[in-house]
Structure formats: structure tokens, C-alpha cells
Design a protein around this motif. Structure first.
Motif, short mmCIF file in Angstrom:
data_model
loop_
_atom_site.label_atom_id
_atom_site.label_comp_id
_atom_site.label_asym_id
_atom_site.label_seq_id
_atom_site.Cartn_x
_atom_site.Cartn_y
_atom_site.Cartn_z
N ASN A 1 55.39 30.45 42.65
CA ASN A 1 55.68 31.83 42.39
C ASN A 1 54.41 32.49 42.82
OD1 ASN A 1 56.73 30.63 39.43
ND2 ASN A 1 57.95 32.43 40.36
N ILE A 2 53.21 32.01 43.66
CA ILE A 2 51.97 32.36 44.03
C ILE A 2 51.96 32.67 45.43
CG2 ILE A 2 49.44 32.24 43.72
CD1 ILE A 2 50.98 32.32 40.71
N LEU A 3 51.36 33.51 45.85
CA LEU A 3 50.69 33.52 47.00
C LEU A 3 49.34 34.11 47.08
CD1 LEU A 3 51.32 33.86 50.17
CD2 LEU A 3 51.63 36.25 50.02
N VAL A 4 48.31 33.36 47.70
CA VAL A 4 46.95 33.62 47.75
C VAL A 4 46.76 34.77 48.79
CG1 VAL A 4 44.79 32.71 47.97
CG2 VAL A 4 46.45 31.68 46.60
N THR A 5 46.02 35.76 48.44
CA THR A 5 45.81 37.08 49.82
C THR A 5 44.65 37.12 49.91
OG1 THR A 5 46.01 38.84 47.98
CG2 THR A 5 47.87 37.89 49.38
N VAL A 6 44.23 37.97 50.82
CA VAL A 6 42.64 38.09 50.90
C VAL A 6 42.30 39.40 50.23
CG1 VAL A 6 40.82 39.15 52.83
CG2 VAL A 6 42.52 37.25 53.40
N GLY A 7 42.00 39.01 48.96
CA GLY A 7 41.91 40.19 48.09
C GLY A 7 43.04 40.77 47.44
N CYS A 8 42.80 41.70 46.46
CA CYS A 8 44.17 42.43 45.87
C CYS A 8 44.39 43.57 47.25
CB CYS A 8 43.78 43.17 44.52
SG CYS A 8 45.16 43.83 44.00
N ALA A 9 43.62 43.86 47.88
CA ALA A 9 43.84 44.97 49.02
C ALA A 9 45.03 44.42 49.93
CB ALA A 9 42.63 45.33 49.70
N GLU A 10 44.73 43.17 50.27
CA GLU A 10 46.04 42.57 51.02
C GLU A 10 47.25 42.42 50.18
OE1 GLU A 10 46.01 38.68 52.56
OE2 GLU A 10 47.77 38.92 53.65
N ALA A 11 47.04 42.02 49.05
CA ALA A 11 48.32 41.80 48.29
C ALA A 11 49.06 43.43 48.09
CB ALA A 11 47.89 41.24 46.73
N ASN A 12 48.46 44.46 47.93
CA ASN A 12 48.76 45.63 47.65
C ASN A 12 49.52 46.11 48.92
OD1 ASN A 12 48.25 45.90 44.97
ND2 ASN A 12 46.23 47.15 45.52
N TYR A 13 48.90 45.83 50.00
CA TYR A 13 49.68 46.17 51.48
C TYR A 13 50.73 45.36 51.64
CZ TYR A 13 49.00 47.65 56.24
OH TYR A 13 49.07 48.39 57.45
N ILE A 14 50.78 44.14 51.56
CA ILE A 14 51.80 43.38 51.95
C ILE A 14 53.02 43.41 51.01
CG2 ILE A 14 50.74 42.04 53.84
CD1 ILE A 14 50.57 39.67 51.91
N GLY B 1 42.43 37.05 46.60
CA GLY B 1 43.48 37.88 45.61
C GLY B 1 44.74 37.01 45.42
N TRP B 2 45.52 37.45 44.90
CA TRP B 2 47.07 36.85 44.76
C TRP B 2 47.92 37.84 44.20
CZ3 TRP B 2 42.93 35.51 41.35
CH2 TRP B 2 42.88 35.56 40.22
N ILE B 3 49.27 37.43 44.61
CA ILE B 3 50.68 37.97 44.19
C ILE B 3 51.17 36.69 43.31
CG2 ILE B 3 52.60 39.27 44.89
CD1 ILE B 3 51.35 39.42 47.65
N VAL B 4 51.98 37.29 42.21
CA VAL B 4 52.88 36.40 41.40
C VAL B 4 54.05 37.19 41.37
CG1 VAL B 4 53.04 35.18 39.18
CG2 VAL B 4 50.76 36.13 39.86
N GLY B 5 54.99 36.24 41.77
CA GLY B 5 56.42 36.95 41.92
C GLY B 5 57.65 36.19 42.01
N PRO B 6 58.78 36.38 42.09
CA PRO B 6 59.83 35.33 42.39
C PRO B 6 59.76 34.58 43.69
CG PRO B 6 60.82 37.60 41.90
CD PRO B 6 59.20 37.71 42.17
N PRO B 7 60.09 33.34 43.65
CA PRO B 7 59.65 32.56 44.85
C PRO B 7 60.29 33.12 46.10
CG PRO B 7 60.23 31.08 42.77
CD PRO B 7 60.47 32.49 42.57
#
Ligand SMILES: Cc1ncc(COP(=O)(O)O)c(C=O)c1O
Length: 377
Positions: A78-91, A230-236
Motif C-alpha cells: 500500500n506504500i510508495l516512498v517519494t521524495v518528500g510529501c511535495a513529490e507525493a502531492n505532485y504525482i 515522503g510517502w503515499i498510502v493507497g490501494p495497491p
């Protein structure tokens, strides 16, 4: 081509945060030193032996396991590690909406998603936090703006810049509004853990509805912005779709960031870091609050429930951008103008630095205010 909307607050901070004597523009607490995190000889040995390869592009298994453990029912898939929450918000934004589609954004907020939404050619509707209700959201307005056209509701909880924490009932109302029209929810939760008034961590939107992408990072509640984790939690399956954007934009966070972040989020270290943050925000707000009260009616604030920033209203005959520009030039102190949130006559002031630094920065703002008042008299 439509006009590019620059990220005004980050632009201001890029230009000045390293140049001023007192930076009270940052929304997190004084950063953790590497030696506070890596404080045993065995850990140092292990770090020095690290091969500086690409890590797993979606984040190392150890890091994703430590993140998943924070979200009931989540697994590393369920997790994707990103470069900061800034990248998470963008993608995430790019993944769940397409140009021309409509989004509903809770305002004020950090303004990254708001600005990106404009730059991606989305139609942006908003609903507001109301100061006269202690910064709680206007749920009637939410229900008015959310329609069959709405593809996404974006919230920031705890909120930047007000520090407001949504109640369970307000979270439910946002979920109900999203469910009614099948919209996604993107929830930026970077201040969860930096609570002022309670030791209970602010709950996530994760697990309340199937179309949620919950974002977080180590930058604010953990005091580790320099790791850029950063990270995103979501459906796989959606995590897979977001990951396809991640490959284009950054490929991966760094190997060292993955290692150090896994350590910071380990059950042994994490409680210590969260407590450190809470100590900073609680001590810091009491200093700011005393300072505000020392200025009589000039300033008022709804006490923030979380984060290391206060959104302060002022009664002075000067525009907020002019205020912060002159303050920077005359006193070498940087704060953020309400204008960056579309709300003149407010200032966003950080109380996350160490006490002496904070007090001196505030005293300089105080001198500036007295100068202004003398000039106006
Ligand atoms: C609400 C919010 N989201 C995201 C960010 C970006 O943080 P980072 O990319 O360092 O995780 C910030 C930074 O101030 C923020 O305040």
C-alpha cells in the motif's frame, strides 16, 4: 498555453530562508541532527558500509514495512516512498485527475495542490476553514461545491497554516461528500504527530473510504526535512499507477534516505522523535502566545492544535506582503504573508525554532511593529 502559477511561498523561502538572521517562515521544528538519529557505533559502521546504489524504486522493504505499521490494515504494497510529501502531492494529483476535470480544495492550505491544480489545467473549486468557528471547515460550502463533476477533494490535516485538526465528524462529512460522487480524497497529513494539546496522534483518512491517498513525510512531525522522505498510502493498484509517475520524475528517493528513514520510523526511535517535536511545538507556542499578548490588540490568533506555525491576524494599516518584505529588509526576519494564502491581514509565524532564537526573532518583529505604529501615529 495557460499562465504558470509559481509556488509563491516556496519561492519566497527559496530566496530568503538561508539569507536572513531569523527564519520564522518554516513550518516544522528545529531539525534533528544526524548524530541524534545515528547514535550507536554499530549503526555508524552499518551506514558507512552502505553501497550507494539505487534503492528499491518504491522504497526499501524495511522502510515500507515501518510506514505500513503506522496505518491499520496497510501492508508494504500500500506504500510508495517519494521524495518528500511535495513529490507525493505532485504525482498523486497527476494520477487521479486529468486536465479539464474538477477538484475541490480545502482552503487555506499549503497551496501546493492548489497551484498544481491550476498548472495542470484543472477546474478548482474551494471550501473554507472559518476563523469565526475556530478554523473548522464550512461543511455547507463543501456540500455545495462537491458535485458529480468533482473528481478529487484535497485536504491538509492537521492544517497548514491554521494548525486546525478536523474532528471525526468533519472527516466523516468529507468522506460522505466524496463517496456521494465517487471522488478521490488526497489528504496531506504531514503534521500528524506534531499535536499541541493532546498526545493522541491525528488520525489518517486512510481506511475510511476506498479512494483515499494519504500523504505524509519526515519533514514536519519528525524534524527530518533534509532526508527528503515522503510517502503515499493507497490501494495497491493506484499505488502502481502513481509509481509510474514516480519513475519519470525522481526514479527513487536516495539509498541513505531510505536507510535513515527506516531507522527514524522504527518502533525504538519513532516515539523519541515525536516527543521531541511535541516538546518543541508546546514550548514554542507558549513563547509566541506570550509575545502576541504583549502586543495588546495588534494581534489575535486561534491557538493552533498542531504544527509549528500560527496564522496570526493583525490590526495594522499595511498589506501583509509589504509587512514581511519590510520586516526582512529592516530586521532580517523572514515570515510568510497571508497574501500567499489569498488572505491579507494575516501572517504565518513559525514557533518551531529553539527558544532563544525564536524569542529574538519575535523581539525583532516587535521592534518593527512599534516602528510601524510610531510612523502611523
Ligand atoms: C502541508 C505540507 N505538505 C507538504 C509539504 C512539503 O513537505 P516535504 O516535501 O518536505 O515533505 C509541506 C512543507 O512545508 C507542507 O507544509
Amino acid at each position: 498555453m495557460s499562465t504558470f502559477q509559481p509556488f509563491e511561498m516556496e519561492y519566497l523561502m527559496s530566496k530568503w530562508e538561508q539569507a536572513v538572521a531569523y527564519n520564522l517562515s518554516e513550518s516544522g521544528v528545529h531539525p534533528v541532527a544526524l548524530g541524534e538519529l545515528v547514535n550507536a557505533p554499530t549503526m555508524i559502521e552499518e551506514l558507512l558500509a552502505t553501497e550507494l546504489n539505487y534503492p528499491e524504486v518504491n522504497g526499501t522493504v524495511e522502510l515500507r514495512e515501518n510506514i505500513a505499521a503506522l496505518y491499520p490494515g496497510a501492508t508494504p504494497d500500500n506504500i510508495l516512498v517519494t521524495v518528500g510529501c511535495a513529490e507525493a502531492n505532485y504525482i498523486s494529483l497527476q494520477t487521479v485527475v486529468a486536465p479539464g476535470e474538477e477538484v475541490a480544495v480545502m482552503l487555506p492550505n499549503y497551496m501546493q495542490i492548489w497551484g498544481l491544480a491550476h498548472n495542470f489545467g484543472l477546474r478548482v473549486k474551494s471550501f473554507h476553514l472559518r476563523e469565526d468557528r475556530g478554523w473548522s471547515p464550512d461543511l455547507d460550502e463543501l456540500n455545495e461545491v462537491v458535485s458529480e463533476k468533482t473528481k478529487l477533494i484535497a485536504v491538509c490535516n492537521p492544517n497548514n497554516p491554521t494548525g486546525y485538526i478536523l474532528t471525526e465528524a468533519e472527516m466523516d462529512a468529507i468522506v460522505t461528500a466524496a463517496e456521494r460522487v465517487g471522488a478521490w480524497i488526497i489528504s496531506d497529513e504531514v503534521y500528524s504527530g506534531a499535536e499541541q494539546l493532546t498526545d493522541a496522534q491525528t488520525p489518517s483518512f486512510w481506511g475510511r473510504y476506498d479512494k483515499v491517498l494519504a500523504h505524509n513525510s519526515l519533514s514536519k512531525a519528525y524534524g527530518l526535512p533534509g532526508l527528503r522522505t515522503g510517502w503515499i498510502v493507497g490501494p495497491p493498484d493506484t499505488i502502481g499507477d502513481v509509481w509510474r509517475r514516480h519513475e519519470y520524475i525522481t526514479i527513487a528517493a536516495t539509498m541513505l534516505a531510505n536507510k535513515l528513514s527506516a531507522l527514524a520510523l522504527s518502533p525504538e526511535v519513532r516515539p523519541r522523535i515525536i516527543q521531541r517535536t511535541r516538546d518543541y511545538v508546546r514550548r514554542g507556542f507558549s513563547i509566541l502566545d506570550d509575545w502576541l499578548k504583549g502586543h495588546g490588540d495588534t494581534f489575535s490568533v486561534v491557538p493552533p492544535q498542531a504544527a509549528a506555525i500560527a496564522f496570526v491576524r493583525y490590526q495594522l494599516d499595511i498589506n501583509s506582503t509589504e509587512f514581511i518584505e519590510r520586516l526582512r529588509q529592516e530586521k532580517s526576519v523572514l515570515i510568510v504573508p497571508g497574501d500567499h494564502f489569498g488572505m491579507d491581514r494575516y501572517l504565518r509565524i513559525s514557533f518551531g525554532p529553539p527558544p532563544d532564537y525564536l524569542q529574538t526573532g519575535l523581539d525583532r518583529i516587535g521592534e518593527f511593529v512599534v516602528d510601524l505604529q510610531r510612523g502611523a501615529a
